[in-house]
Each structure stands twice: as structure tokens, then as C-alpha cells.
Design a protein around this motif. Sequence first.
Motif, PDB file in Angstrom:
ATOM      1  N   ASN A   1       0.936  -1.307   0.193  1.00 19.06           N
ATOM      2  CA  ASN A   1      -0.169   0.119  -0.080  1.00 19.06           C
ATOM      3  C   ASN A   1       0.926   1.412  -0.112  1.00 19.06           C
ATOM      4  O   ASN A   1       0.373   2.226   0.165  1.00 19.06           O
ATOM      5  N   HIS A   2       1.898   1.202  -0.157  1.00 20.85           N
ATOM      6  CA  HIS A   2       3.056   2.310  -0.140  1.00 20.85           C
ATOM      7  C   HIS A   2       3.386   2.504  -1.622  1.00 20.85           C
ATOM      8  O   HIS A   2       3.568   1.675  -2.219  1.00 20.85           O
ATOM      9  N   ALA A   3       3.357   3.865  -1.766  1.00 20.20           N
ATOM     10  CA  ALA A   3       3.632   4.311  -3.225  1.00 20.20           C
ATOM     11  C   ALA A   3       4.934   3.997  -4.011  1.00 20.20           C
ATOM     12  O   ALA A   3       5.126   3.796  -4.916  1.00 20.20           O
ATOM     13  N   ARG A   4       6.049   4.040  -2.939  1.00 16.71           N
ATOM     14  CA  ARG A   4       7.300   3.824  -3.453  1.00 16.71           C
ATOM     15  C   ARG A   4       7.349   2.138  -4.037  1.00 16.71           C
ATOM     16  O   ARG A   4       8.073   2.155  -5.043  1.00 16.71           O
ATOM     17  N   LEU A   5       6.718   1.369  -3.117  1.00 16.85           N
ATOM     18  CA  LEU A   5       6.874   0.041  -3.756  1.00 16.85           C
ATOM     19  C   LEU A   5       5.838  -0.570  -4.767  1.00 16.85           C
ATOM     20  O   LEU A   5       6.136  -1.271  -5.537  1.00 16.85           O
ATOM     21  N   ASN A   6       4.675  -0.014  -4.575  1.00 18.76           N
ATOM     22  CA  ASN A   6       3.633  -0.355  -5.585  1.00 18.76           C
ATOM     23  C   ASN A   6       2.726   1.184  -5.895  1.00 18.76           C
ATOM     24  O   ASN A   6       1.655   1.333  -5.608  1.00 18.76           O
TER      25      ASN A   6
ATOM     26  N   GLY B   1       1.320   1.764  -8.594  1.00 19.88           N
ATOM     27  CA  GLY B   1       0.215   1.594  -9.131  1.00 19.88           C
ATOM     28  C   GLY B   1      -1.022   1.313  -8.278  1.00 19.88           C
ATOM     29  O   GLY B   1      -2.196   1.192  -8.882  1.00 19.88           O
ATOM     30  N   GLY B   2      -0.861   1.070  -7.093  1.00 18.30           N
ATOM     31  CA  GLY B   2      -1.925   0.490  -6.027  1.00 18.30           C
ATOM     32  C   GLY B   2      -2.668   1.860  -5.603  1.00 18.30           C
ATOM     33  O   GLY B   2      -2.192   2.962  -5.893  1.00 18.30           O
ATOM     34  N   SER B   3      -3.620   1.692  -5.054  1.00 22.37           N
ATOM     35  CA  SER B   3      -4.472   2.937  -4.288  1.00 22.37           C
ATOM     36  C   SER B   3      -3.989   3.412  -2.987  1.00 22.37           C
ATOM     37  O   SER B   3      -4.474   4.391  -2.685  1.00 22.37           O
ATOM     38  N   GLY B   4      -3.275   2.288  -2.465  1.00 20.48           N
ATOM     39  CA  GLY B   4      -2.681   2.620  -1.114  1.00 20.48           C
ATOM     40  C   GLY B   4      -3.497   2.501   0.095  1.00 20.48           C
ATOM     41  O   GLY B   4      -3.390   2.762   1.076  1.00 20.48           O
ATOM     42  N   ARG B   5      -4.757   2.025  -0.320  1.00 17.96           N
ATOM     43  CA  ARG B   5      -5.759   1.721   0.871  1.00 17.96           C
ATOM     44  C   ARG B   5      -6.423   0.285   0.882  1.00 17.96           C
ATOM     45  O   ARG B   5      -7.426   0.189   1.435  1.00 17.96           O
ATOM     46  N   ALA B   6      -5.950  -0.359   0.080  1.00 17.64           N
ATOM     47  CA  ALA B   6      -6.283  -2.180   0.020  1.00 17.64           C
ATOM     48  C   ALA B   6      -6.271  -2.638   1.465  1.00 17.64           C
ATOM     49  O   ALA B   6      -5.325  -2.734   2.054  1.00 17.64           O
ATOM     50  N   PRO B   7      -7.341  -3.131   1.740  1.00 14.05           N
ATOM     51  CA  PRO B   7      -7.516  -3.747   3.050  1.00 14.05           C
ATOM     52  C   PRO B   7      -6.985  -5.350   3.043  1.00 14.05           C
ATOM     53  O   PRO B   7      -6.992  -5.747   4.094  1.00 14.05           O
ATOM     54  N   ALA B   8      -6.731  -5.766   2.068  1.00 11.30           N
ATOM     55  CA  ALA B   8      -6.053  -7.091   1.938  1.00 11.30           C
ATOM     56  C   ALA B   8      -5.367  -7.192   0.707  1.00 11.30           C
ATOM     57  O   ALA B   8      -5.661  -6.500  -0.457  1.00 11.30           O
ATOM     58  N   LEU B   9      -4.553  -8.135   0.391  1.00 20.59           N
ATOM     59  CA  LEU B   9      -3.690  -8.670  -0.829  1.00 20.59           C
ATOM     60  C   LEU B   9      -4.513  -8.723  -1.875  1.00 20.59           C
ATOM     61  O   LEU B   9      -4.131  -8.521  -2.828  1.00 20.59           O
ATOM     62  N   GLU B  10      -5.366  -9.361  -1.700  1.00 18.07           N
ATOM     63  CA  GLU B  10      -6.751  -9.846  -2.735  1.00 18.07           C
ATOM     64  C   GLU B  10      -7.226  -8.856  -3.254  1.00 18.07           C
ATOM     65  O   GLU B  10      -7.669  -9.016  -4.250  1.00 18.07           O
TER      66      GLU B  10
END
Length: 288
Positions: free
Chosen positions: A64-69, A71-80
Motif C-alpha cells: 500500500n506504499h507508493a514507493r513499492l507499488n 500503481g496501487g490505491s494505497g488503501r487496499a484492506p487485503a492483498l487480494e
Amino acid sequence: MFDSTVLEVALGLTFCFCSVSLIVSSVNEGISSFLKLRGKYLLGGLKTLLNDPTGSGLVLDLYNHARLNPGGSGRAPALEQLHGLPSYVEPRQFAVALIEVLQAAAGNPGTPGDLLAAIEHVPEGQLRDVLRNMYRRAGADAQRFETEVAYWFENAMDRLSGNYKRTMQWCALLVGFALAVLMNIDALHLFKVLWEHPALMRQIDTTQLLDAHSALNNLTATSLPIGWERPPFTYQGGVLGSNYHFSEFAQMAAGWAITASSTLFGSPFWFDMLQKITHLRGTGPKAA
């Protein structure tokens, strides 16, 4: 000087193995992309590295960290529920992201002086011991600690890369065997025919192996003894019959296995070998 027949046989086999390897490499890359294997391997490696087998702790925070991912939203409650998995993380970006995640978890985000407190906030276990030891080796210096973490991550990714390559080699072996069976690319039969008729290689342009598409075209249109002379099986009157004896299938299976095994060396190896044999062949007499 090598006998011209030996060179023609070597050139034919190498040409065939290079073509098969190019096709298998392309199929492997497609399988890896479709199944997102690189991203899944990275995720599994991080779960092991950070002692978070469920991925619900540090691993989820990192994804959920912008440096590592990014493209993510940063607020995903689970990896799925993550939108895509990164297939590669630069070591320094991982180090910075991990430090910021640790500090945020300890309630002191962006405070370099509280790094040790952030490390102590990690649950007791191997991970906390490793981070604590790295912090001590860095002399409590935040910049040096970041370098230590990056080096630790890079070493772990080198091991993970080795595991991924071994997996893809097994995949290449299976795909190579399937291709050898489908197109009846029998290395033993190819060797025998080329040894008896080396002039067959005169009709082959070995410079046309540019990619998987050209390799497939060359294999299907070549004068080399590749392909099925007759269908392996027939189905008549509700009965499935074989057009080959068991001994013939056994010999072909051995040839298919050799062809499939050649993919383990990779297409760059066979392409380089092809160039060397072609150059050597050009310095000697042509096959009669």
C-alpha cells in the motif's frame, strides 16, 4: 579441419535447437505474463523475508506504499484486493518504503532519530533481530541503515531470482517436449538423416532466425526431416489404432527428450553457437 559432414550435421542440429528455444522462450514469456508469475514470486519472497506468511502485516503495508507499488490505491484492506502486483522493486525504494512503514507503525512517521524505536515496535522474532543488528552495524546512522536494508533485500531477491529461473526452466522443458511431440522434432532422427544427406543444409538460410515467429516459419517450411510423415494415431470404426510400433515411439520419445532438453541452455546460447559454426563452415569446403 573438421569434415564438412560433421559441420553440416552440427549446423542442422544447432539451427533446430535454436529455433525451438526461441519458440519456447516466447511461449514461456507469455505464460509468465498471463499468470503474473514475477509479481507472485516477488510477493512470496517478501512474505518470507518479512516473516509475514499471511501478508496481512508489513507486506500489506508495503504494497500500500507508493514507493513499492505506485500503481496501487494505497488503501487496499487485503492483498487480494490489490490492483496488480509489481514484478520488480528497486532495492533502495524497498529500503525507504520499509523504513517509512516501520516508522508509521510505531507512530513516528518521518522521524529518523526514532528508527530504533520503530524497529523495537516490530513483533519479537527473527525479523526484529535482523533489523536491530543492521541498525547497530550502521552505527545508528539512518543513511547507512537504509543502505544495509537495500543490500539485505538485494541478496534476498538474488536467491528469489534463482528460484524463479529454475521454475521457468522446468516450464521450458515441458513446453519444449510438447512442441517436439506436436511437430515431431526428433533430434536422433534429424542427426541420422543429416549424417546421410548433409547437402540438406544447403537449402537452409541460418540468418533468418530473428524471433519466435520466424523460427516457427523456418521449422514448418524447412527441408529438414521435421514433422509427421503419417498421423501417429487413426480412429476407425470406434477403435483407436497406432500407426507406429512401440519401438518406433520409444526411439522418437528419446529424440523428443533431447530436443526438449536443448531449451534449458536458452536461445542466446544456441544463437551464439549457430554463428560460430556458420563462420567455421564458411572457412571450409561445402558438403558434396
